[in-house]
Design a protein around this motif. Sequence first.
Motif, PDB file in Angstrom:
ATOM      1  N   ALA A   1     -32.937 -48.303 -18.678  1.00  0.00           N
ATOM      2  CA  ALA A   1     -33.555 -46.996 -18.900  1.00  0.00           C
ATOM      3  C   ALA A   1     -33.176 -45.977 -17.832  1.00  0.00           C
ATOM      4  CB  ALA A   1     -35.079 -47.145 -18.960  1.00  0.00           C
ATOM      5  N   HIS A   2     -32.983 -46.439 -16.601  1.00  0.00           N
ATOM      6  CA  HIS A   2     -32.628 -45.527 -15.502  1.00  0.00           C
ATOM      7  C   HIS A   2     -31.470 -46.121 -14.711  1.00  0.00           C
ATOM      8  CE1 HIS A   2     -36.004 -42.878 -16.189  1.00  0.00           C
ATOM      9  NE2 HIS A   2     -36.843 -43.886 -16.129  1.00  0.00           N
ATOM     10  N   CYS A   3     -30.328 -46.210 -15.340  1.00  0.00           N
ATOM     11  CA  CYS A   3     -29.156 -46.820 -14.706  1.00  0.00           C
ATOM     12  C   CYS A   3     -28.113 -45.776 -14.320  1.00  0.00           C
ATOM     13  CB  CYS A   3     -28.498 -47.830 -15.655  1.00  0.00           C
ATOM     14  SG  CYS A   3     -29.324 -49.426 -15.710  1.00  0.00           S
ATOM     15  N   LEU A   4     -27.484 -46.002 -13.185  1.00  0.00           N
ATOM     16  CA  LEU A   4     -26.340 -45.203 -12.754  1.00  0.00           C
ATOM     17  C   LEU A   4     -25.204 -46.160 -12.416  1.00  0.00           C
ATOM     18  CD1 LEU A   4     -25.233 -42.320 -11.815  1.00  0.00           C
ATOM     19  CD2 LEU A   4     -25.696 -43.189  -9.512  1.00  0.00           C
ATOM     20  N   ALA A   5     -24.027 -45.917 -12.991  1.00  0.00           N
ATOM     21  CA  ALA A   5     -22.858 -46.727 -12.662  1.00  0.00           C
ATOM     22  C   ALA A   5     -22.222 -46.195 -11.379  1.00  0.00           C
ATOM     23  CB  ALA A   5     -21.842 -46.685 -13.807  1.00  0.00           C
ATOM     24  N   MET A   6     -21.825 -47.119 -10.509  1.00  0.00           N
ATOM     25  CA  MET A   6     -21.073 -46.762  -9.309  1.00  0.00           C
ATOM     26  C   MET A   6     -19.814 -47.612  -9.268  1.00  0.00           C
ATOM     27  SD  MET A   6     -23.853 -46.106  -6.251  1.00  0.00           S
ATOM     28  CE  MET A   6     -22.515 -45.874  -5.089  1.00  0.00           C
ATOM     29  N   VAL A   7     -18.669 -46.984  -9.259  1.00  0.00           N
ATOM     30  CA  VAL A   7     -17.398 -47.703  -9.321  1.00  0.00           C
ATOM     31  C   VAL A   7     -16.415 -47.079  -8.334  1.00  0.00           C
ATOM     32  CG1 VAL A   7     -17.691 -48.416 -11.729  1.00  0.00           C
ATOM     33  CG2 VAL A   7     -16.613 -46.213 -11.220  1.00  0.00           C
TER      34      VAL A   7
ATOM     35  N   ILE B   1     -15.555 -51.151  -3.498  1.00  0.00           N
ATOM     36  CA  ILE B   1     -16.665 -50.240  -3.793  1.00  0.00           C
ATOM     37  C   ILE B   1     -17.736 -50.918  -4.638  1.00  0.00           C
ATOM     38  CG2 ILE B   1     -17.322 -48.112  -4.985  1.00  0.00           C
ATOM     39  CD1 ILE B   1     -15.871 -47.676  -2.313  1.00  0.00           C
ATOM     40  N   ASP B   2     -17.334 -51.705  -5.642  1.00  0.00           N
ATOM     41  CA  ASP B   2     -18.321 -52.385  -6.493  1.00  0.00           C
ATOM     42  C   ASP B   2     -19.259 -53.245  -5.653  1.00  0.00           C
ATOM     43  OD1 ASP B   2     -16.765 -51.279  -8.489  1.00  0.00           O
ATOM     44  OD2 ASP B   2     -16.699 -53.095  -9.708  1.00  0.00           O
ATOM     45  N   ALA B   3     -18.673 -54.101  -4.825  1.00  0.00           N
ATOM     46  CA  ALA B   3     -19.480 -55.008  -4.006  1.00  0.00           C
ATOM     47  C   ALA B   3     -20.383 -54.226  -3.054  1.00  0.00           C
ATOM     48  CB  ALA B   3     -18.576 -55.960  -3.225  1.00  0.00           C
TER      49      ALA B   3
ATOM     50  N   SER C   1     -11.281 -47.495 -12.344  1.00  0.00           N
ATOM     51  CA  SER C   1     -12.532 -46.741 -12.250  1.00  0.00           C
ATOM     52  C   SER C   1     -12.468 -45.466 -13.081  1.00  0.00           C
ATOM     53  CB  SER C   1     -12.821 -46.374 -10.791  1.00  0.00           C
ATOM     54  OG  SER C   1     -12.861 -47.521  -9.992  1.00  0.00           O
ATOM     55  N   LEU C   2     -11.273 -44.905 -13.207  1.00  0.00           N
ATOM     56  CA  LEU C   2     -11.131 -43.684 -14.002  1.00  0.00           C
ATOM     57  C   LEU C   2     -11.310 -43.973 -15.491  1.00  0.00           C
ATOM     58  CD1 LEU C   2      -8.275 -41.721 -12.206  1.00  0.00           C
ATOM     59  CD2 LEU C   2     -10.704 -41.920 -11.673  1.00  0.00           C
TER      60      LEU C   2
END
Length: 397
Positions: free
Chosen positions: A129-135, A170-172, A259-260
Amino acid sequence: MQRDELTAWLRLMATPGVGNQSARRLLATFGLPQQIFVQSLSTLQSCVSGTQAQALIDEPPNFWKMLDQTVRWLEAPASNPNMPARVICTLGDPGYPPGLLATEDPPLLLYVEGAQQLLQNGGLAAASAHCLAMVGSRNPTPQGRANAREFAKALRESGLTIVSGLALGIDAAAHEGALAADAQPSTAATIAVVGTGLDCVYPRTNQDLATRIAHSGMLVSEYPLGTPPLAANFPKRNRIIAGLSKGTLVVEAAVASGSLITARLASEQGREVFAIPGSIHAPQSRGCHALLRQGAKLVESAQDVLEELQSLPVKSKVKTKEVAMQQLDIVSEGLANLSNQQHELLGALGFDPMGLDALVARTGWDAATLQVQLLQLELDGHVARLPGGRYQRLASG
Protein backbone atom coordinates in the motif's frame (compact mmCIF):
# COMPACT_ATOMS: atom_id res chain seq x y z
CA MET A 1 -4.98 -22.89 -0.84
CA GLN A 2 -6.21 -26.47 -1.27
CA ARG A 3 -3.80 -28.99 -2.77
CA ASP A 4 -5.86 -29.53 -5.93
CA GLU A 5 -5.94 -25.76 -6.53
CA LEU A 6 -2.19 -25.45 -5.91
CA THR A 7 -1.59 -28.40 -8.24
CA ALA A 8 -3.52 -26.75 -11.06
CA TRP A 9 -1.79 -23.37 -10.69
CA LEU A 10 1.68 -24.93 -10.63
CA ARG A 11 0.86 -27.15 -13.60
CA LEU A 12 -0.30 -24.15 -15.60
CA MET A 13 2.94 -22.34 -14.75
CA ALA A 14 5.05 -25.39 -15.63
CA THR A 15 3.40 -26.18 -18.98
CA PRO A 16 6.03 -25.78 -21.73
CA GLY A 17 5.23 -23.07 -24.28
CA VAL A 18 2.44 -21.49 -22.23
CA GLY A 19 3.59 -18.07 -21.06
CA ASN A 20 1.86 -15.46 -18.95
CA GLN A 21 -0.15 -13.99 -21.82
CA SER A 22 -1.54 -17.35 -22.99
CA ALA A 23 -2.21 -18.41 -19.41
CA ARG A 24 -4.22 -15.24 -18.73
CA ARG A 25 -6.22 -15.89 -21.92
CA LEU A 26 -6.97 -19.43 -20.72
CA LEU A 27 -8.00 -18.16 -17.29
CA ALA A 28 -10.27 -15.52 -18.84
CA THR A 29 -11.93 -18.19 -20.98
CA PHE A 30 -12.29 -21.12 -18.57
CA GLY A 31 -11.98 -19.64 -15.09
CA LEU A 32 -9.74 -21.21 -12.45
CA PRO A 33 -6.83 -23.45 -13.55
CA GLN A 34 -8.71 -26.60 -12.46
CA GLN A 35 -11.23 -25.91 -15.21
CA ILE A 36 -8.52 -25.60 -17.87
CA PHE A 37 -7.25 -29.14 -17.34
CA VAL A 38 -10.65 -30.80 -17.78
CA GLN A 39 -11.15 -29.36 -21.27
CA SER A 40 -10.78 -31.41 -24.42
CA LEU A 41 -7.98 -30.84 -26.90
CA SER A 42 -10.33 -29.26 -29.44
CA THR A 43 -11.81 -26.90 -26.83
CA LEU A 44 -8.35 -25.78 -25.75
CA GLN A 45 -7.40 -25.19 -29.40
CA SER A 46 -10.15 -22.60 -29.63
CA CYS A 47 -8.15 -20.50 -27.15
CA VAL A 48 -4.48 -21.33 -27.77
CA SER A 49 -2.37 -22.94 -30.49
CA GLY A 50 -2.45 -26.65 -31.18
CA THR A 51 1.05 -27.10 -29.72
CA GLN A 52 0.07 -25.28 -26.55
CA ALA A 53 -3.19 -27.22 -26.27
CA GLN A 54 -1.35 -30.55 -26.51
CA ALA A 55 1.17 -29.38 -23.89
CA LEU A 56 -1.76 -28.66 -21.56
CA ILE A 57 -3.12 -32.16 -22.09
CA ASP A 58 0.27 -33.75 -21.42
CA GLU A 59 1.78 -33.74 -17.96
CA PRO A 60 4.81 -31.40 -17.62
CA PRO A 61 8.15 -33.18 -17.12
CA ASN A 62 9.06 -33.78 -13.45
CA PHE A 63 5.87 -32.06 -12.38
CA TRP A 64 5.10 -34.19 -9.32
CA LYS A 65 8.61 -33.70 -8.00
CA MET A 66 8.14 -29.95 -8.36
CA LEU A 67 4.76 -30.11 -6.60
CA ASP A 68 6.12 -32.13 -3.67
CA GLN A 69 9.06 -29.73 -3.30
CA THR A 70 6.67 -26.77 -3.21
CA VAL A 71 4.35 -28.39 -0.67
CA ARG A 72 7.28 -29.21 1.63
CA TRP A 73 8.52 -25.62 1.32
CA LEU A 74 5.09 -24.22 2.22
CA GLU A 75 4.63 -26.57 5.19
CA ALA A 76 8.11 -26.20 6.71
CA PRO A 77 7.26 -23.21 8.99
CA ALA A 78 4.52 -25.24 10.68
CA SER A 79 7.16 -27.40 12.38
CA ASN A 80 9.45 -24.47 13.23
CA PRO A 81 7.79 -21.36 14.72
CA ASN A 82 11.03 -19.38 14.35
CA MET A 83 10.89 -19.63 10.56
CA PRO A 84 9.25 -16.91 8.45
CA ALA A 85 5.83 -17.74 7.01
CA ARG A 86 5.47 -18.88 3.40
CA VAL A 87 2.56 -18.49 1.01
CA ILE A 88 1.79 -18.55 -2.69
CA CYS A 89 -0.31 -15.64 -3.90
CA THR A 90 -2.11 -16.20 -7.23
CA LEU A 91 -3.61 -13.82 -9.76
CA GLY A 92 -7.08 -14.73 -8.50
CA ASP A 93 -6.22 -14.24 -4.83
CA PRO A 94 -7.97 -11.33 -3.01
CA GLY A 95 -4.57 -10.58 -1.44
CA TYR A 96 -2.86 -10.03 -4.80
CA PRO A 97 -1.34 -6.50 -4.85
CA PRO A 98 -3.75 -4.16 -6.70
CA GLY A 99 -0.92 -2.04 -8.10
CA LEU A 100 0.75 -5.09 -9.61
CA LEU A 101 -2.55 -6.39 -10.97
CA ALA A 102 -2.94 -3.13 -12.91
CA THR A 103 0.33 -3.60 -14.80
CA GLU A 104 0.60 -4.87 -18.36
CA ASP A 105 2.16 -8.24 -17.46
CA PRO A 106 1.25 -9.25 -13.89
CA PRO A 107 2.80 -12.56 -12.79
CA LEU A 108 0.38 -15.49 -12.50
CA LEU A 109 1.58 -16.31 -9.02
CA LEU A 110 4.09 -15.11 -6.48
CA TYR A 111 6.06 -17.08 -3.93
CA VAL A 112 6.23 -15.00 -0.74
CA GLU A 113 8.29 -15.53 2.41
CA GLY A 114 8.02 -13.09 5.28
CA ALA A 115 7.22 -12.26 8.88
CA GLN A 116 4.26 -14.23 10.25
CA GLN A 117 2.30 -11.17 11.38
CA LEU A 118 2.74 -9.47 8.01
CA LEU A 119 1.48 -12.41 5.97
CA GLN A 120 -1.43 -12.93 8.35
CA ASN A 121 -2.34 -9.23 8.35
CA GLY A 122 -3.21 -8.49 4.73
CA GLY A 123 -0.17 -10.15 3.16
CA LEU A 124 1.53 -8.70 0.12
CA ALA A 125 -1.48 -6.57 -0.84
CA ALA A 126 -1.41 -4.69 2.47
CA ALA A 127 2.38 -4.42 2.45
CA SER A 128 2.36 -2.83 -1.00
CA ALA A 129 0.00 0.00 0.00
CA HIS A 130 2.88 2.40 0.72
CA CYS A 131 5.86 1.09 -1.22
CA LEU A 132 8.74 2.95 -2.83
CA ALA A 133 11.23 1.19 -5.10
CA MET A 134 14.89 2.08 -4.66
CA VAL A 135 17.30 0.80 -7.30
CA GLY A 136 20.73 1.58 -8.68
CA SER A 137 24.20 0.47 -9.62
CA ARG A 138 25.75 -2.80 -8.51
CA ASN A 139 29.06 -0.91 -8.34
CA PRO A 140 28.14 2.37 -6.64
CA THR A 141 30.46 5.05 -5.35
CA PRO A 142 30.87 5.16 -1.56
CA GLN A 143 28.66 8.25 -1.53
CA GLY A 144 25.99 6.49 -3.59
CA ARG A 145 25.94 3.58 -1.18
CA ALA A 146 25.65 5.95 1.78
CA ASN A 147 22.86 7.91 0.06
CA ALA A 148 20.88 4.72 -0.56
CA ARG A 149 21.16 3.63 3.04
CA GLU A 150 20.28 7.02 4.54
CA PHE A 151 17.39 7.72 2.16
CA ALA A 152 15.94 4.25 2.78
CA LYS A 153 16.22 4.69 6.54
CA ALA A 154 14.53 8.10 6.52
CA LEU A 155 11.79 7.03 4.11
CA ARG A 156 11.09 3.89 6.10
CA GLU A 157 10.82 5.94 9.30
CA SER A 158 8.24 8.09 7.49
CA GLY A 159 6.03 5.08 6.81
CA LEU A 160 7.17 3.77 3.44
CA THR A 161 8.15 0.18 2.70
CA ILE A 162 11.32 0.02 0.59
CA VAL A 163 11.25 -2.34 -2.41
CA SER A 164 14.43 -3.41 -4.18
CA GLY A 165 16.06 -6.39 -5.86
CA LEU A 166 18.57 -7.83 -3.33
CA ALA A 167 21.44 -7.17 -5.74
CA LEU A 168 24.87 -5.97 -4.72
CA GLY A 169 25.44 -2.24 -4.35
CA ILE A 170 22.51 0.17 -4.14
CA ASP A 171 19.87 -2.56 -3.71
CA ALA A 172 21.61 -4.08 -0.70
CA ALA A 173 22.27 -0.65 0.83
CA ALA A 174 18.57 0.29 0.46
CA HIS A 175 17.46 -2.93 2.17
CA GLU A 176 20.02 -2.36 4.94
CA GLY A 177 18.83 1.20 5.51
CA ALA A 178 15.19 0.13 5.75
CA LEU A 179 16.05 -2.63 8.24
CA ALA A 180 18.02 -0.14 10.37
CA ALA A 181 15.10 2.29 10.61
CA ASP A 182 13.24 2.99 13.82
CA ALA A 183 9.77 2.13 12.56
CA GLN A 184 6.67 0.15 13.48
CA PRO A 185 7.21 -3.63 13.08
CA SER A 186 3.53 -4.03 12.14
CA THR A 187 4.38 -2.97 8.57
CA ALA A 188 7.00 -4.44 6.25
CA ALA A 189 10.39 -2.77 6.51
CA THR A 190 11.46 -3.83 3.05
CA ILE A 191 10.48 -6.16 0.21
CA ALA A 192 13.11 -7.93 -1.90
CA VAL A 193 11.95 -9.07 -5.34
CA VAL A 194 14.41 -11.68 -6.57
CA GLY A 195 15.20 -13.30 -9.91
CA THR A 196 15.62 -16.83 -8.55
CA GLY A 197 13.53 -19.35 -6.66
CA LEU A 198 13.12 -18.40 -3.00
CA ASP A 199 15.22 -21.39 -1.98
CA CYS A 200 18.22 -19.81 -3.73
CA VAL A 201 19.81 -16.52 -2.61
CA TYR A 202 21.79 -14.62 -5.23
CA PRO A 203 24.35 -13.27 -4.73
CA ARG A 204 25.32 -15.65 -1.93
CA THR A 205 27.01 -12.83 -0.05
CA ASN A 206 23.51 -11.46 0.64
CA GLN A 207 22.36 -14.62 2.44
CA ASP A 208 22.36 -12.96 5.86
CA LEU A 209 20.58 -9.91 4.44
CA ALA A 210 17.90 -12.12 2.86
CA THR A 211 17.34 -13.88 6.19
CA ARG A 212 16.87 -10.56 8.00
CA ILE A 213 14.48 -9.34 5.30
CA ALA A 214 12.38 -12.50 5.65
CA HIS A 215 11.95 -11.80 9.38
CA SER A 216 11.15 -8.07 9.09
CA GLY A 217 9.73 -7.78 5.60
CA MET A 218 9.17 -10.05 2.61
CA LEU A 219 11.02 -11.97 -0.08
CA VAL A 220 9.07 -12.27 -3.34
CA SER A 221 9.61 -14.26 -6.54
CA GLU A 222 7.55 -15.38 -9.50
CA TYR A 223 9.99 -18.20 -10.23
CA PRO A 224 9.53 -21.82 -9.06
CA LEU A 225 11.70 -23.23 -6.31
CA GLY A 226 15.03 -24.41 -7.63
CA THR A 227 15.26 -21.69 -10.30
CA PRO A 228 18.95 -20.68 -10.51
CA PRO A 229 20.20 -17.12 -11.20
CA LEU A 230 19.57 -16.88 -14.94
CA ALA A 231 20.53 -13.59 -16.59
CA ALA A 232 17.21 -13.19 -18.43
CA ASN A 233 15.18 -13.36 -15.21
CA PHE A 234 16.61 -10.25 -13.55
CA PRO A 235 15.40 -7.62 -16.05
CA LYS A 236 12.02 -9.39 -16.07
CA ARG A 237 11.61 -9.18 -12.28
CA ASN A 238 12.05 -5.39 -12.51
CA ARG A 239 8.44 -5.04 -13.65
CA ILE A 240 7.37 -6.48 -10.26
CA ILE A 241 9.58 -4.03 -8.36
CA ALA A 242 8.00 -1.14 -10.29
CA GLY A 243 4.49 -2.60 -10.10
CA LEU A 244 4.49 -2.98 -6.32
CA SER A 245 5.57 0.62 -5.77
CA LYS A 246 4.03 4.07 -5.84
CA GLY A 247 7.25 5.39 -7.31
CA THR A 248 10.85 4.49 -8.11
CA LEU A 249 13.93 6.29 -6.79
CA VAL A 250 17.14 5.75 -8.78
CA VAL A 251 20.15 6.50 -6.59
CA GLU A 252 23.02 5.84 -9.01
CA ALA A 253 22.94 4.19 -12.44
CA ALA A 254 25.07 3.97 -15.53
CA VAL A 255 23.42 4.74 -18.87
CA ALA A 256 23.02 1.02 -19.67
CA SER A 257 21.92 0.06 -16.15
CA GLY A 258 19.04 -2.34 -15.52
CA SER A 259 17.80 0.23 -13.01
CA LEU A 260 16.68 2.38 -15.93
CA ILE A 261 14.45 -0.51 -17.04
CA THR A 262 12.68 -0.31 -13.67
CA ALA A 263 12.36 3.47 -14.01
CA ARG A 264 10.95 3.16 -17.54
CA LEU A 265 8.42 0.54 -16.42
CA ALA A 266 7.37 2.75 -13.51
CA SER A 267 6.88 5.70 -15.87
CA GLU A 268 4.85 3.58 -18.31
CA GLN A 269 2.63 2.48 -15.41
CA GLY A 270 1.98 6.09 -14.44
CA ARG A 271 4.11 5.89 -11.29
CA GLU A 272 6.49 8.61 -10.11
CA VAL A 273 10.17 8.43 -11.05
CA PHE A 274 12.81 10.13 -8.89
CA ALA A 275 16.56 10.47 -9.39
CA ILE A 276 19.42 11.72 -7.25
CA PRO A 277 21.90 13.83 -9.23
CA GLY A 278 25.63 13.24 -8.91
CA SER A 279 28.99 14.24 -10.24
CA ILE A 280 29.23 14.87 -13.98
CA HIS A 281 32.51 12.93 -13.86
CA ALA A 282 31.00 9.75 -12.37
CA PRO A 283 29.71 7.09 -14.81
CA GLN A 284 27.29 5.97 -12.08
CA SER A 285 25.52 9.35 -12.29
CA ARG A 286 24.88 9.46 -16.02
CA GLY A 287 21.80 7.26 -15.90
CA CYS A 288 20.25 9.51 -13.23
CA HIS A 289 21.06 12.59 -15.27
CA ALA A 290 19.44 11.01 -18.33
CA LEU A 291 16.29 10.35 -16.28
CA LEU A 292 16.26 13.96 -15.07
CA ARG A 293 16.45 15.21 -18.66
CA GLN A 294 13.46 12.96 -19.45
CA GLY A 295 11.35 14.47 -16.66
CA ALA A 296 12.19 12.50 -13.53
CA LYS A 297 11.87 14.43 -10.26
CA LEU A 298 15.20 15.69 -8.89
CA VAL A 299 15.67 14.54 -5.30
CA GLU A 300 17.98 16.07 -2.70
CA SER A 301 16.25 14.83 0.45
CA ALA A 302 13.71 12.25 1.59
CA GLN A 303 11.27 15.11 2.01
CA ASP A 304 11.31 15.69 -1.77
CA VAL A 305 9.99 12.14 -2.28
CA LEU A 306 7.34 12.37 0.43
CA GLU A 307 5.96 15.66 -0.85
CA GLU A 308 5.62 14.27 -4.36
CA LEU A 309 3.89 11.06 -3.30
CA GLN A 310 1.52 12.88 -0.93
CA SER A 311 0.48 9.55 0.54
CA LEU A 312 1.61 9.88 4.15
CA PRO A 313 0.35 11.81 7.18
CA VAL A 314 1.76 15.29 7.78
CA LYS A 315 3.33 14.15 11.07
CA SER A 316 5.47 11.65 9.13
CA LYS A 317 6.76 14.41 6.89
CA VAL A 318 7.52 16.61 9.89
CA LYS A 319 9.44 13.75 11.47
CA THR A 320 11.57 13.46 8.34
CA LYS A 321 12.47 17.17 8.60
CA GLU A 322 13.46 16.66 12.23
CA VAL A 323 15.67 13.73 11.26
CA ALA A 324 17.29 15.83 8.54
CA MET A 325 18.07 18.60 11.04
CA GLN A 326 19.59 16.08 13.46
CA GLN A 327 21.77 14.76 10.65
CA LEU A 328 22.93 18.31 9.84
CA ASP A 329 23.88 18.78 13.50
CA ILE A 330 25.93 15.57 13.43
CA VAL A 331 27.70 16.66 10.24
CA SER A 332 28.48 20.06 11.74
CA GLU A 333 29.95 18.41 14.84
CA GLY A 334 32.17 16.22 12.69
CA LEU A 335 33.49 19.16 10.67
CA ALA A 336 34.14 21.20 13.80
CA ASN A 337 36.74 18.66 14.90
CA LEU A 338 38.84 19.02 11.75
CA SER A 339 42.06 21.00 11.58
CA ASN A 340 42.40 24.08 9.37
CA GLN A 341 44.59 22.05 7.02
CA GLN A 342 41.92 19.35 6.70
CA HIS A 343 39.23 21.95 6.04
CA GLU A 344 41.42 23.43 3.32
CA LEU A 345 41.96 20.00 1.75
CA LEU A 346 38.23 19.20 1.76
CA GLY A 347 37.54 22.53 0.10
CA ALA A 348 40.10 21.80 -2.60
CA LEU A 349 38.71 18.30 -3.13
CA GLY A 350 35.12 19.42 -3.61
CA PHE A 351 32.60 16.62 -4.24
CA ASP A 352 33.93 15.30 -7.55
CA PRO A 353 36.36 12.36 -7.72
CA MET A 354 39.93 13.64 -8.02
CA GLY A 355 43.35 12.07 -8.43
CA LEU A 356 46.43 12.83 -6.33
CA ASP A 357 48.20 14.74 -9.11
CA ALA A 358 45.23 17.07 -9.53
CA LEU A 359 45.16 17.70 -5.78
CA VAL A 360 48.87 18.49 -5.77
CA ALA A 361 48.27 21.07 -8.50
CA ARG A 362 45.22 22.52 -6.76
CA THR A 363 46.69 22.79 -3.25
CA GLY A 364 50.41 23.24 -3.92
CA TRP A 365 51.16 20.59 -1.27
CA ASP A 366 53.60 17.74 -1.83
CA ALA A 367 52.22 14.24 -2.44
CA ALA A 368 53.46 12.85 0.89
CA THR A 369 51.63 15.51 2.93
CA LEU A 370 48.46 14.99 0.91
CA GLN A 371 48.54 11.22 1.42
CA VAL A 372 48.86 11.61 5.19
CA GLN A 373 45.95 14.05 5.37
CA LEU A 374 43.79 12.01 2.99
CA LEU A 375 44.37 8.86 5.02
CA GLN A 376 43.24 10.61 8.21
CA LEU A 377 40.15 12.00 6.48
CA GLU A 378 39.39 8.55 5.10
CA LEU A 379 39.67 6.98 8.58
CA ASP A 380 37.33 9.66 9.95
CA GLY A 381 34.73 8.97 7.24
CA HIS A 382 35.07 12.26 5.38
CA VAL A 383 36.79 10.92 2.25
CA ALA A 384 36.55 7.66 0.28
CA ARG A 385 39.28 6.10 -1.82
CA LEU A 386 38.07 5.12 -5.31
CA PRO A 387 39.57 2.76 -7.90
CA GLY A 388 42.32 4.30 -10.02
CA GLY A 389 43.94 6.24 -7.19
CA ARG A 390 41.16 8.82 -6.97
CA TYR A 391 39.49 10.29 -3.87
CA GLN A 392 35.97 11.55 -3.27
CA ARG A 393 34.61 13.71 -0.50
CA LEU A 394 31.58 12.19 1.23
CA ALA A 395 28.47 14.20 2.04
CA SER A 396 29.12 13.59 5.74
CA GLY A 397 32.32 15.58 5.26
